[in-house]
Motif scaffolding. Structure first.
Motif, PDB file in Angstrom:
ATOM      1  N   UNK A  90     -51.847  30.052  36.747  1.00 20.85           N
ATOM      2  CA  UNK A  90     -51.452  31.440  36.967  1.00 20.85           C
ATOM      3  C   UNK A  90     -50.244  31.756  36.098  1.00 20.85           C
ATOM      4  N   UNK A  91     -50.465  32.567  35.083  1.00 23.23           N
ATOM      5  CA  UNK A  91     -49.420  32.970  34.145  1.00 23.23           C
ATOM      6  C   UNK A  91     -48.811  34.280  34.636  1.00 23.23           C
ATOM      7  N   UNK A  92     -47.576  34.258  35.061  1.00 23.02           N
ATOM      8  CA  UNK A  92     -46.905  35.440  35.598  1.00 23.02           C
ATOM      9  C   UNK A  92     -46.125  36.198  34.533  1.00 23.02           C
ATOM     10  N   UNK A 113     -42.801  42.917  36.252  1.00 24.27           N
ATOM     11  CA  UNK A 113     -42.978  44.371  36.187  1.00 24.27           C
ATOM     12  C   UNK A 113     -42.827  44.896  34.775  1.00 24.27           C
ATOM     13  N   UNK A 114     -41.869  44.363  34.050  1.00 26.56           N
ATOM     14  CA  UNK A 114     -41.659  44.764  32.658  1.00 26.56           C
ATOM     15  C   UNK A 114     -42.858  44.341  31.813  1.00 26.56           C
ATOM     16  N   UNK A 115     -43.337  43.125  32.037  1.00 25.90           N
ATOM     17  CA  UNK A 115     -44.505  42.629  31.296  1.00 25.90           C
ATOM     18  C   UNK A 115     -45.716  43.517  31.565  1.00 25.90           C
ATOM     19  N   UNK A 116     -45.920  43.905  32.826  1.00 26.21           N
ATOM     20  CA  UNK A 116     -47.042  44.778  33.173  1.00 26.21           C
ATOM     21  C   UNK A 116     -46.897  46.144  32.497  1.00 26.21           C
ATOM     22  N   UNK A 117     -45.694  46.700  32.505  1.00 24.09           N
ATOM     23  CA  UNK A 117     -45.458  47.993  31.854  1.00 24.09           C
ATOM     24  C   UNK A 117     -45.734  47.901  30.355  1.00 24.09           C
ATOM     25  N   UNK A 118     -45.248  46.847  29.717  1.00 22.84           N
ATOM     26  CA  UNK A 118     -45.509  46.649  28.284  1.00 22.84           C
ATOM     27  C   UNK A 118     -47.014  46.527  28.035  1.00 22.84           C
ATOM     28  N   UNK A 156     -58.527  42.985  29.820  1.00 22.26           N
ATOM     29  CA  UNK A 156     -58.754  41.936  30.807  1.00 22.26           C
ATOM     30  C   UNK A 156     -57.452  41.373  31.355  1.00 22.26           C
ATOM     31  N   UNK A 157     -56.517  41.050  30.476  1.00 25.85           N
ATOM     32  CA  UNK A 157     -55.253  40.486  30.943  1.00 25.85           C
ATOM     33  C   UNK A 157     -54.416  41.518  31.696  1.00 25.85           C
ATOM     34  N   UNK A 158     -54.459  42.771  31.269  1.00 26.61           N
ATOM     35  CA  UNK A 158     -53.718  43.816  31.981  1.00 26.61           C
ATOM     36  C   UNK A 158     -54.335  44.061  33.351  1.00 26.61           C
ATOM     37  N   UNK A 159     -55.645  44.029  33.434  1.00 22.95           N
ATOM     38  CA  UNK A 159     -56.325  44.152  34.735  1.00 22.95           C
ATOM     39  C   UNK A 159     -55.829  43.067  35.686  1.00 22.95           C
ATOM     40  N   UNK A 169     -54.077  43.747  39.215  1.00 25.82           N
ATOM     41  CA  UNK A 169     -54.827  43.383  40.419  1.00 25.82           C
ATOM     42  C   UNK A 169     -54.283  42.128  41.103  1.00 25.82           C
ATOM     43  N   UNK A 170     -54.024  41.077  40.325  1.00 27.10           N
ATOM     44  CA  UNK A 170     -53.631  39.793  40.910  1.00 27.10           C
ATOM     45  C   UNK A 170     -52.120  39.563  40.878  1.00 27.10           C
ATOM     46  N   UNK A 171     -51.421  40.263  39.989  1.00 24.78           N
ATOM     47  CA  UNK A 171     -49.989  40.063  39.732  1.00 24.78           C
ATOM     48  C   UNK A 171     -49.713  38.824  38.877  1.00 24.78           C
TER      49      UNK A 171
END
Length: 155
Positions: free
Chosen positions: A47-49, A61-66, A103-106, A110-112
């Motif tokens: 699991x890569x966070x 959160x920053x990674x998800x926004x980017x 795929x990775x953004x999903x 979804x999973x965090x």
């Protein structure tokens, strides 16, 4: 016709990677490992966070926004490239990038975390420890195509 094939490629990358990730999540324990192809590949559940190489894992959160911003930019580039004219290498590069990014953004939404599942069974321990997924390979190949396509057109 090329636009349909490119859109289908994005959907295929997303779907195939999601299918594999779901199988890995369901059937493997975190940290477990299975050697395939004579040990050349290692199937793992990780699991890569963060982003690539788990960079930024303390700021998911920053990674998800980017990731979301990059997906929006790639989607715009993809839409502009659907005309079927111009540099095919550049257009296919964006297609691969977009399929992997979706795929990775999903996963991040979804999973965090992003499910990674394949490593190379090599002697060099640093490379052996890195865990990838199909989307990562598409992103890497897509980035190479975009770079080569940009060089070819002089952009």
């Amino acid at each position: 016709m090329t636009a349909v094939i490119m859109a289908a490629a994005v959907a295929a990358i997303f779907s195939a990677d999601l299918y594999i990730k779901n199988k890995i999540e369901k059937n493997m324990q975190t940290g477990s490992e299975r050697a395939v192809l004579g040990g050349r590949l290692l199937i793992r559940k990780y699991h890569n966070r963060g982003a690539a190489l788990n960079l930024g894992k303390s700021h998911p959160g920053v990674i998800t926004l980017i990731s979301l911003v990059l997906c929006a930019v790639l989607t715009a580039a993809f839409a502009l490239g659907l005309t079927g004219r111009g540099n095919a290498l550049l257009r296919w590069g964006v297609t691969l990038l977009l399929g992997g990014a979706f795929s990775n953004t999903y996963d991040r939404l979804k999973r965090r975390y992003v499910v990674d599942y394949v490593s190379f069974g090599v002697k060099w321990k640093r490379l052996r420890r890195i865990v990838f997924n199909l989307s990562d390979f598409c992103i890497i190949i897509g980035a190479v195509f975009v770079t080569l396509g940009s060089i070819k057109t002089g952009n």
